[in-house]
Design a protein around this motif. Structure first.
Motif: not given
Length: 75
Positions: A20-38
């Motif tokens: 599968a592709l890496p993935g997961g939920g976003l943190r509060w007010r986290e931008e999607p691109a930052h969440g992807a990198a994290r």
């Protein structure tokens, strides 16, 4: 990566034989691109650069509803 390969992982839950592709939920007010990198850093232990969003869609996978942001990046 720079050779055109796609990063896939095996999750420790669900079907452990599926890639599968890496993935997961976003943190509060986290931008999607930052969440992807994290998430890539947490799940695969590598950094990504040149992050580009290539799509957004609504998912109902595994009985859950959510917005999925799909990104292309370089490791």
């Amino acid at each position: 990566d720079r050779e055109g390969r796609i990063l896939l992982i095996r999750h420790l839950y669900g079907d452990r034989t599926a890639w599968a592709l890496p993935g997961g939920g976003l943190r509060w007010r986290e931008e999607p691109a930052h969440g992807a990198a994290r998430e890539v850093r947490e799940e695969a232990g590598c950094a990504i650069v040149d992050i580009e969003e290539v799509g957004i869609f609504e998912s109902r996978a595994e009985g859950l509803r959510g917005t999925v942001h799909l990104f292309r990046a370089t490791t």
